[in-house]
Design a protein around this motif. Structure first.
Motif, PDB file in Angstrom:
ATOM      1  N   GLY A 445       0.827  -1.191   0.000  1.00 46.22           N
ATOM      2  CA  GLY A 445       0.000   0.000   0.000  1.00 46.22           C
ATOM      3  C   GLY A 445       0.863   1.242   0.000  1.00 46.22           C
ATOM      4  N   PRO A 446       0.988   1.905  -1.140  1.00 42.93           N
ATOM      5  CA  PRO A 446       1.860   3.072  -1.229  1.00 42.93           C
ATOM      6  C   PRO A 446       1.190   4.375  -0.787  1.00 42.93           C
ATOM      7  N   GLN A 447       0.018   4.289  -0.203  1.00 39.04           N
ATOM      8  CA  GLN A 447      -0.725   5.525   0.072  1.00 39.04           C
ATOM      9  C   GLN A 447      -0.061   6.416   1.101  1.00 39.04           C
ATOM     10  N   ALA A 448       0.877   5.851   1.893  1.00 37.04           N
ATOM     11  CA  ALA A 448       1.558   6.693   2.872  1.00 37.04           C
ATOM     12  C   ALA A 448       2.562   7.629   2.201  1.00 37.04           C
ATOM     13  N   LEU A 449       3.000   7.280   1.000  1.00 33.51           N
ATOM     14  CA  LEU A 449       4.039   8.080   0.347  1.00 33.51           C
ATOM     15  C   LEU A 449       3.604   9.522   0.059  1.00 33.51           C
ATOM     16  N   PRO A 450       2.449   9.723  -0.552  1.00 30.49           N
ATOM     17  CA  PRO A 450       2.040  11.116  -0.785  1.00 30.49           C
ATOM     18  C   PRO A 450       1.903  11.899   0.513  1.00 30.49           C
ATOM     19  N   ASN A 451       1.365  11.256   1.531  1.00 29.08           N
ATOM     20  CA  ASN A 451       1.187  11.958   2.799  1.00 29.08           C
ATOM     21  C   ASN A 451       2.530  12.313   3.429  1.00 29.08           C
ATOM     22  N   TYR A 452       3.454  11.384   3.327  1.00 32.21           N
ATOM     23  CA  TYR A 452       4.786  11.663   3.848  1.00 32.21           C
ATOM     24  C   TYR A 452       5.443  12.787   3.052  1.00 32.21           C
ATOM     25  N   ALA A 453       5.250  12.777   1.746  1.00 31.58           N
ATOM     26  CA  ALA A 453       5.854  13.814   0.893  1.00 31.58           C
ATOM     27  C   ALA A 453       5.361  15.203   1.308  1.00 31.58           C
ATOM     28  N   ILE A 454       4.107  15.292   1.671  1.00 32.33           N
ATOM     29  CA  ILE A 454       3.569  16.581   2.132  1.00 32.33           C
ATOM     30  C   ILE A 454       4.290  17.022   3.401  1.00 32.33           C
ATOM     31  N   ARG A 455       4.536  16.054   4.290  1.00 34.90           N
ATOM     32  CA  ARG A 455       5.236  16.384   5.538  1.00 34.90           C
ATOM     33  C   ARG A 455       6.651  16.892   5.254  1.00 34.90           C
TER      34      ARG A 455
END
Length: 504
Positions: A445-455
């Motif tokens: 599940g790569p969905q954490a990547l965009p959220n991390y990128a925002i951080r």
RNA sequence: GGCCCCGUAGCUCAGUGGAUAGAGCAACGGACUUCGAAUCCGUGUGCGGAGGUUCGAUCCCUCCCGGGGCCA
């Protein structure tokens, strides 16, 4: 607890003998461990007593500035500049391989995705399949696996006949059959004549390349089905009502399945027969693991594939079915049922024209696969301005700008004795990246990547706002920090299939 | 009827055993003579409900309510 396997942190964790995590609030230290709380029951000792030992151990370590017990038995650590320097060097040394290469053992993996029958252009529904599947493939590759992407389609079944008949009818100037295909693309295919299927496939491939998904191979259901007879003896089957059934219920599926229709039904193999051949084909081609990316409406096939693997003596672990919830289209507040045959679908190309490839891919992997997505067709264009993907890309472009104006990123640099809070926060954020990647691999599940990128972009913008990079006393160090940030943002975007622009 | 997914802020969603539950959008108010203002800063009485496991539950288990889907 989320693992944070960046080497700088792994070393510290090993020296301490306790796993570390980043606390929610910086008041609780740079990093913290709950090891004392978890060890207390098995050691039958009060957690704060164990925590006290950890504090003493921690304070004896060179990189730890101070340590303290908090709450019921947390141990909070504050780290000195030397640790931040280590962390930064690690990222710069690793470069594009940062946070990757941890696969053990490294496997040969096939990810089969999209696989829509070529009865029309790729729709937004298939785009989710592609965006999700391709991102999983990218993450697996970064982890160190060898990944190939395959597209599977049927060029012979009833739907394909209906599709061909529809195009032919329109070519003759007639209406398509009652349950046939319509829409502008059918008319276009009719105008050029000949078999529409190869041209449809070309168009599909072009759409997906534009969507930055490259397929290494294409598999044909009709060719695979021909190889059924040689496999039949290996299967556990029986005859009933003239049809041949696979005894899949004995191998974990809910039911037995027809694989060859009865003579009255034409005596032809079903698509499940092709499934069997295809599965064997994948595993015999040398893939250690075969990953299927399917819409949630196929959830029943998960057990079916596992049953087939068992029946044929393969380890079912080698077969993975990744499911994602469907994409719904909303228009004027009304949910519309999409139907390729009616011709009222939203095609991927149109969607991309509206919101762009970057925003489309971001939007489609941003949500976890278990979350159904509503796409408001009317607001799709407007979403462009609001999409956080541009926020992240802007951070990357801004860094590129700084580096353009800089003489060069220094090979060696000293870390200031006292780091600013924004500098610490940013480095700690960058150190999280390997953990985010690893989690994406484990969860498929790569969905954490965009959220991390925002951080990351967040922490960078804050740092940028507070501190000059160029012509500051700490210029060398800050250039290194900025370069490391760029590495992480670029990698992160690449894993999602989004471009990292030098300018915007 | 059986199975799968989901109920978190006004809206769209992160958060798969830790401390004071976060972001984007929307709303309001501030910050540009300085490396890119597509930026930054400030403003938020929310985990559908009830039990259970645990030192600790949004997270795990059971049941109920509500939404979506597949199979029959």
């Amino acid at each position: 607890m989320r693992s944070l396997p960046a080497k700088a942190l792994e070393r510290l964790s090993a020296e301490l003998g306790a796993p570390l995590e980043r606390p929610a609030s910086s008041e609780h230290g740079d990093f913290a461990t709950n090891a004392a709380l978890q060890l207390a029951p098995q050691r039958k000792r009060p957690p704060r007593e164990i925590a006290e030992e950890l504090v003493q151990k921690a304070e004896s370590l060179e990189l730890v500035e101070r340590a303290e017990i908090a709450g019921p038995g947390f141990v909070n650590l504050w780290l000195g500049s030397a640790w931040y320097l280590d962390a930064l060097r690690e990222i710069l040394d690793a470069g594009a391989s940062y946070g990757g290469g941890f696969a053990d053992p490294a496997e040969r993996v096939q990810v089969e995705m999209v696989s829509a029958n070529p009865t029309g252009p790729i729709t937004v529904a298939s785009a989710r399949n592609g965006a999700y599947g391709d991102s999983v493939a990218r993450v697996l590759a970064h982890a160190g696996h060898t990944v190939e992407r395959e597209y599977y389609y049927n060029d012979a079944g009833a739907q394909m006949e209906k599709f061909r008949a529809s195009v032919e009818a329109v070519a003759r100037g007639e209406e398509p059959p009652e349950d046939g295909y319509r829409g502008a693309y059918v008319a276009e295919l009719a105008a050029t004549g000949g078999d529409p299927v190869p041209r449809m496939l070309e168009q599909i491939e072009a759409s997906l390349e534009r969507f930055r998904i490259h397929f290494d191979s294409w598999a044909l259901q009709s060719e695979l089905a021909e190889r059924l007879p040689e496999l039949l003896p290996r299967l556990d089957t029986y005859e009933k009502d003239g049809a041949v059934w696979a005894k899949s219920s004995e191998y974990g599926d809910d039911d037995d399945r027809v694989i060859i229709r009865s003579p009255e039904q034409g005596g032809t193999p079903t698509y499940r027969a092709a499934d069997i051949v295809y599965l064997v084909d994948k595993l015999e081609r040398g893939f250690d693991r075969a990953i299927y990316v399917l819409g949630a409406d196929h959830h029943g096939t998960r057990q079916w594939y596992a049953a087939v693997a068992r029946m044929l003596g393969y380890d079912p672990e080698r077969v993975e079915v990744l499911l994602y919830q469907l994409v719904h289209l909303v228009s004027g507040g009304q949910q519309t049922k999409i139907s390729k045959r009616r011709g009222d679908v939203v095609f991927l190309d149109d969607f991309e024209d509206e919101i762009g490839v970057d925003a489309a891919r971001w939007y489609l992997v941003n949500r976890g696969p278990d979350q159904a997505i509503d796409i408001d067709v009317d607001l799709a264009a407007e979403k462009t301005q609001k999409n956080p993907v541009y926020y992240v890309q802007y951070a990357h472009a801004r860094i590129a700008g700084i580096l353009r104006n800089a003489p060069s990123v220094p090979e060696t640099f000293e870390v200031p004795a006292e780091l600013a809070p924004e500098e610490k926060e940013l480095i700690k954020r960058l150190v999280e990246f390997p953990g985010v990647v690893e989690e994406a691999v484990e969860r498929r599940g790569p969905q954490a990547l965009p959220n991390y990128a925002i951080r990351v972009a967040d922490d960078f913008h804050r740092f940028y706002h507070e501190h000059r990079v160029l012509e500051s006393e700490a210029q060398d160090f800050r250039l290194a920090l900025v370069r490391a940030t760029q590495i992480v943002i670029a990698l992160n975007l690449e894993l999602v299939g989004v471009e990292a622009p030098e300018r915007m």
